[in-house]
Motif scaffolding. Structure first.
Motif, PDB file in Angstrom:
ATOM      1  N   ASN A 121      44.575  28.932  37.578  1.00 51.93           N
ATOM      2  CA  ASN A 121      45.565  28.351  38.172  1.00 51.93           C
ATOM      3  C   ASN A 121      46.752  29.040  37.312  1.00 51.93           C
ATOM      4  O   ASN A 121      47.723  29.696  37.953  1.00 51.93           O
ATOM      5  CB  ASN A 121      45.848  26.818  37.709  1.00 51.93           C
ATOM      6  CG  ASN A 121      45.064  26.025  38.737  1.00 51.93           C
ATOM      7  OD1 ASN A 121      44.724  26.475  39.808  1.00 51.93           O
ATOM      8  ND2 ASN A 121      44.473  24.943  38.202  1.00 51.93           N
ATOM      9  N   LEU A 122      46.536  29.500  36.125  1.00 52.70           N
ATOM     10  CA  LEU A 122      47.487  30.617  35.235  1.00 52.70           C
ATOM     11  C   LEU A 122      47.689  31.707  36.109  1.00 52.70           C
ATOM     12  O   LEU A 122      48.678  32.232  36.355  1.00 52.70           O
ATOM     13  CB  LEU A 122      47.092  30.531  33.941  1.00 52.70           C
ATOM     14  CG  LEU A 122      48.113  31.289  32.964  1.00 52.70           C
ATOM     15  CD1 LEU A 122      49.556  30.719  33.051  1.00 52.70           C
ATOM     16  CD2 LEU A 122      47.374  31.706  31.724  1.00 52.70           C
ATOM     17  N   THR A 123      46.367  32.268  36.516  1.00 45.48           N
ATOM     18  CA  THR A 123      46.272  33.788  37.133  1.00 45.48           C
ATOM     19  C   THR A 123      47.316  33.604  38.262  1.00 45.48           C
ATOM     20  O   THR A 123      47.814  34.575  38.473  1.00 45.48           O
ATOM     21  CB  THR A 123      44.965  34.130  37.224  1.00 45.48           C
ATOM     22  OG1 THR A 123      44.165  34.220  36.014  1.00 45.48           O
ATOM     23  CG2 THR A 123      44.957  35.452  38.122  1.00 45.48           C
ATOM     24  N   ARG A 124      46.823  32.447  39.214  1.00 49.25           N
ATOM     25  CA  ARG A 124      47.816  32.448  40.427  1.00 49.25           C
ATOM     26  C   ARG A 124      49.271  32.402  40.164  1.00 49.25           C
ATOM     27  O   ARG A 124      50.042  33.045  40.931  1.00 49.25           O
ATOM     28  CB  ARG A 124      47.280  31.292  41.222  1.00 49.25           C
ATOM     29  CG  ARG A 124      46.149  31.372  41.595  1.00 49.25           C
ATOM     30  CD  ARG A 124      45.339  30.114  42.634  1.00 49.25           C
ATOM     31  NE  ARG A 124      44.116  30.224  42.917  1.00 49.25           N
ATOM     32  CZ  ARG A 124      43.500  29.293  42.155  1.00 49.25           C
ATOM     33  NH1 ARG A 124      43.566  28.615  41.424  1.00 49.25           N
ATOM     34  NH2 ARG A 124      41.945  29.494  42.446  1.00 49.25           N
ATOM     35  N   LEU A 125      49.677  31.793  39.082  1.00 47.74           N
ATOM     36  CA  LEU A 125      51.053  31.538  39.012  1.00 47.74           C
ATOM     37  C   LEU A 125      51.728  32.907  38.193  1.00 47.74           C
ATOM     38  O   LEU A 125      52.648  33.151  38.851  1.00 47.74           O
ATOM     39  CB  LEU A 125      51.312  30.442  37.715  1.00 47.74           C
ATOM     40  CG  LEU A 125      52.502  30.223  37.246  1.00 47.74           C
ATOM     41  CD1 LEU A 125      53.329  29.535  38.057  1.00 47.74           C
ATOM     42  CD2 LEU A 125      52.788  29.149  36.115  1.00 47.74           C
ATOM     43  N   LEU A 126      50.962  33.560  37.396  1.00 50.89           N
ATOM     44  CA  LEU A 126      51.437  34.883  36.848  1.00 50.89           C
ATOM     45  C   LEU A 126      51.315  35.789  37.788  1.00 50.89           C
ATOM     46  O   LEU A 126      52.300  36.660  37.976  1.00 50.89           O
ATOM     47  CB  LEU A 126      50.846  35.126  35.567  1.00 50.89           C
ATOM     48  CG  LEU A 126      50.877  34.002  34.347  1.00 50.89           C
ATOM     49  CD1 LEU A 126      50.271  34.484  33.219  1.00 50.89           C
ATOM     50  CD2 LEU A 126      52.534  34.243  33.940  1.00 50.89           C
ATOM     51  N   MET A 127      50.339  35.909  38.482  1.00 52.40           N
ATOM     52  CA  MET A 127      50.066  37.285  39.326  1.00 52.40           C
ATOM     53  C   MET A 127      50.519  37.217  40.620  1.00 52.40           C
ATOM     54  O   MET A 127      50.515  38.118  41.367  1.00 52.40           O
ATOM     55  CB  MET A 127      48.729  37.751  39.019  1.00 52.40           C
ATOM     56  CG  MET A 127      48.112  38.079  37.692  1.00 52.40           C
ATOM     57  SD  MET A 127      49.169  38.767  36.524  1.00 52.40           S
ATOM     58  CE  MET A 127      49.385  40.396  37.495  1.00 52.40           C
ATOM     59  N   GLN A 128      50.480  35.848  41.297  1.00 52.66           N
ATOM     60  CA  GLN A 128      51.203  35.525  42.317  1.00 52.66           C
ATOM     61  C   GLN A 128      50.182  36.599  43.532  1.00 52.66           C
ATOM     62  O   GLN A 128      49.294  36.111  43.701  1.00 52.66           O
ATOM     63  CB  GLN A 128      52.788  35.946  42.449  1.00 52.66           C
ATOM     64  CG  GLN A 128      53.450  35.063  41.432  1.00 52.66           C
ATOM     65  CD  GLN A 128      54.978  35.431  41.800  1.00 52.66           C
ATOM     66  OE1 GLN A 128      55.496  36.051  42.632  1.00 52.66           O
ATOM     67  NE2 GLN A 128      55.620  35.015  40.608  1.00 52.66           N
ATOM     68  N   ARG A 129      50.888  37.116  44.165  1.00 52.35           N
ATOM     69  CA  ARG A 129      50.278  37.838  45.429  1.00 52.35           C
ATOM     70  C   ARG A 129      49.262  38.840  44.972  1.00 52.35           C
ATOM     71  O   ARG A 129      48.139  39.106  45.907  1.00 52.35           O
ATOM     72  CB  ARG A 129      51.232  38.753  46.385  1.00 52.35           C
ATOM     73  CG  ARG A 129      51.755  39.720  45.598  1.00 52.35           C
ATOM     74  CD  ARG A 129      52.778  40.461  46.601  1.00 52.35           C
ATOM     75  NE  ARG A 129      53.503  41.762  46.023  1.00 52.35           N
ATOM     76  CZ  ARG A 129      53.278  42.781  45.681  1.00 52.35           C
ATOM     77  NH1 ARG A 129      52.142  42.949  46.135  1.00 52.35           N
ATOM     78  NH2 ARG A 129      53.908  43.575  44.992  1.00 52.35           N
ATOM     79  N   LEU A 135      41.069  37.066  40.292  1.00 53.61           N
ATOM     80  CA  LEU A 135      40.256  35.951  40.517  1.00 53.61           C
ATOM     81  C   LEU A 135      38.970  36.315  40.717  1.00 53.61           C
ATOM     82  O   LEU A 135      37.855  35.529  40.629  1.00 53.61           O
ATOM     83  CB  LEU A 135      40.956  34.888  41.522  1.00 53.61           C
ATOM     84  CG  LEU A 135      42.097  34.415  41.045  1.00 53.61           C
ATOM     85  CD1 LEU A 135      42.683  33.494  42.267  1.00 53.61           C
ATOM     86  CD2 LEU A 135      41.926  33.531  39.868  1.00 53.61           C
ATOM     87  N   GLN A 136      38.477  37.508  40.991  1.00 54.26           N
ATOM     88  CA  GLN A 136      37.098  38.151  41.157  1.00 54.26           C
ATOM     89  C   GLN A 136      36.493  38.068  39.751  1.00 54.26           C
ATOM     90  O   GLN A 136      35.159  38.132  39.750  1.00 54.26           O
ATOM     91  CB  GLN A 136      36.947  39.389  41.622  1.00 54.26           C
ATOM     92  CG  GLN A 136      37.683  39.587  43.276  1.00 54.26           C
ATOM     93  CD  GLN A 136      37.827  41.106  43.597  1.00 54.26           C
ATOM     94  OE1 GLN A 136      36.614  42.021  43.534  1.00 54.26           O
ATOM     95  NE2 GLN A 136      38.946  41.529  43.862  1.00 54.26           N
ATOM     96  N   ILE A 137      37.134  38.087  38.738  1.00 54.66           N
ATOM     97  CA  ILE A 137      36.525  38.119  37.368  1.00 54.66           C
ATOM     98  C   ILE A 137      35.887  36.608  37.091  1.00 54.66           C
ATOM     99  O   ILE A 137      36.904  35.556  37.031  1.00 54.66           O
ATOM    100  CB  ILE A 137      37.656  38.319  36.317  1.00 54.66           C
ATOM    101  CG1 ILE A 137      38.298  39.767  36.389  1.00 54.66           C
ATOM    102  CG2 ILE A 137      37.103  38.375  34.906  1.00 54.66           C
ATOM    103  CD1 ILE A 137      39.424  40.070  35.613  1.00 54.66           C
ATOM    104  N   GLU A 138      34.683  36.613  37.148  1.00 59.42           N
ATOM    105  CA  GLU A 138      34.087  35.318  36.842  1.00 59.42           C
ATOM    106  C   GLU A 138      34.146  34.819  35.338  1.00 59.42           C
ATOM    107  O   GLU A 138      33.988  33.770  35.164  1.00 59.42           O
ATOM    108  CB  GLU A 138      32.536  35.391  37.367  1.00 59.42           C
ATOM    109  CG  GLU A 138      32.491  35.333  38.882  1.00 59.42           C
ATOM    110  CD  GLU A 138      33.063  34.309  39.761  1.00 59.42           C
ATOM    111  OE1 GLU A 138      32.749  33.088  39.003  1.00 59.42           O
ATOM    112  OE2 GLU A 138      33.560  34.282  40.669  1.00 59.42           O
TER     113      GLU A 138
END
Length: 348
Positions: A121-129, A135-138
């Motif tokens: 969720n943080l990754t989506r917020l910070l990195m957006q598009r 998110l491929q990083i497991e």
């Protein structure tokens, strides 16, 4: 080979980008301030303050140190006590391992999330598009735009290995005016991974760049199977290209760039060490512009390497390959486990 080495293959895909994405969350922090000057040995009491922080429905804390703002949702006491010290110690190591480098211009925002869903969720917020790439990083983390974005991997050392590697990228993204060639940037990040805990001060890391059995084992495996890349191949290839076709070859690439930094620092009786230090300083201060650009065009990795080290990758390849043979001889792994250079006469 343990999982973090595999994770690091993905981190270079886009971890050095510089797009601006503002952070919006509950208790959004104040503007970052100038970090403190280099300290030779940070003490264990590095925490300046701690305050509550909320991310979505998760509660955590902001831990401020002289050079970092650590945003975390972890509740594990060992992480809360050791990570602040580790981050400050890592920064000291980055800035002094080869030559004294400048401090980052602002405090380094670092995120340590307790769970993968929080991290995602943080990754989506910070990195957006751009989030889908990360998110491929497991299992791992990444650095982008001068931020380190990690999660608790369960193992303390695995979590900190990621932080040490990605922390170098985080630092150079903010403190360097010119990027290093990718082979050197990733090689130095891998060089920064090795550490042991101080037996006299268990919360304090001692950084030992040779203490990296995962990189060493992959190097020796490639050498034994005659699967090593030449130095020209190493400098003309990116891990992104390799991971798409041969993950094992990408692991070898990382092992070889780790070795390349040791070679430039110690090989040929130290003949290249001053050039390595000069390149780092020039890249940090911006004076590398005089050698990194020609007729308004950025030089290739190989051309920049040639200018920086006064020899082409082809000309240095035989010496580099001989260095690999020297350090992967039978019996040398014991030196790696001890964090000593295999070239040290005491290891023979």
């Amino acid at each position: 080979m343990r999982a973090p080495s595999l994770i690091l293959l993905l981190l270079t895909l886009s971890g050095c980008a510089s797009e601006s994405n503002p952070f919006i969350a509950s208790n959004s922090p104040d503007q970052r301030t100038q970090s403190t000057p280099l300290q030779s040995r940070p003490t264990l009491s590095v925490v300046l303050s701690t305050e509550p922080w909320t991310f979505g429905t998760s509660t955590g804390s902001i831990i401020r140190t002289p050079s970092y703002r650590l945003f975390t949702t972890t509740t594990r006491p060992i992480l809360l006590s050791r990570v602040p010290v580790f981050l400050e110690s890592s920064l000291t190591h980055y800035r002094s391992a080869f030559v004294q480098l400048p401090p980052p211009p602002i405090k380094l925002d670092t995120y340590l999330m307790q769970t993968r869903p929080e991290w995602a969720n943080l990754t989506r917020l910070l990195m957006q598009r751009r989030a889908p790439v990360y998110l491929q990083i497991e299992r791992g983390g990444f650095a982008a735009e001068g931020r380190g974005i990690y999660r608790d991997l369960g193992s303390l050392n695995d979590t900190l290995n990621i932080a040490a590697h990605e922390g170098w990228h985080q630092y150079t993204q903010l403190a360097f005016r010119h990027r290093l060639p990718i082979a050197l940037e990733e090689g130095i990040a891998s060089y920064m991974e090795g550490f042991r805990w101080d037996p006299n001060q268990p919360e304090k890391p001692i950084f030992l760049p040779w203490a990296n059995p995962e990189r060493f084992d992959q190097l020796r495996l490639a050498a034994d199977s005659q699967a090593l890349l030449s130095l020209p191949e190493l400098l003309s290839t990116t891990p992104q290209q390799l991971i798409a076709v041969d993950q094992n070859k990408a692991l070898t690439w990382y092992a070889q760039v780790w070795t390349l930094i040791h070679f430039l620092n110690e090989g040929d009786q130290g003949a290249h060490a001053d050039d390595l230090r000069r390149l780092l300083l020039d890249s940090a201060t911006g004076t590398r512009n005089s050698i990194s650009r020609s007729a308004g065009q950025s030089l290739s990795q190989a051309a920049l390497f040639t200018k920086a080290f006064h020899a082409s990758p082809s000309a240095l390849d035989a010496s580099y390959q001989n260095f690999i043979r020297q350090i992967t001889r039978p019996g040398m792994r014991s030196a790696i486990i001890a964090g000593r250079s295999p070239l040290d006469s005491s290891t023979h």
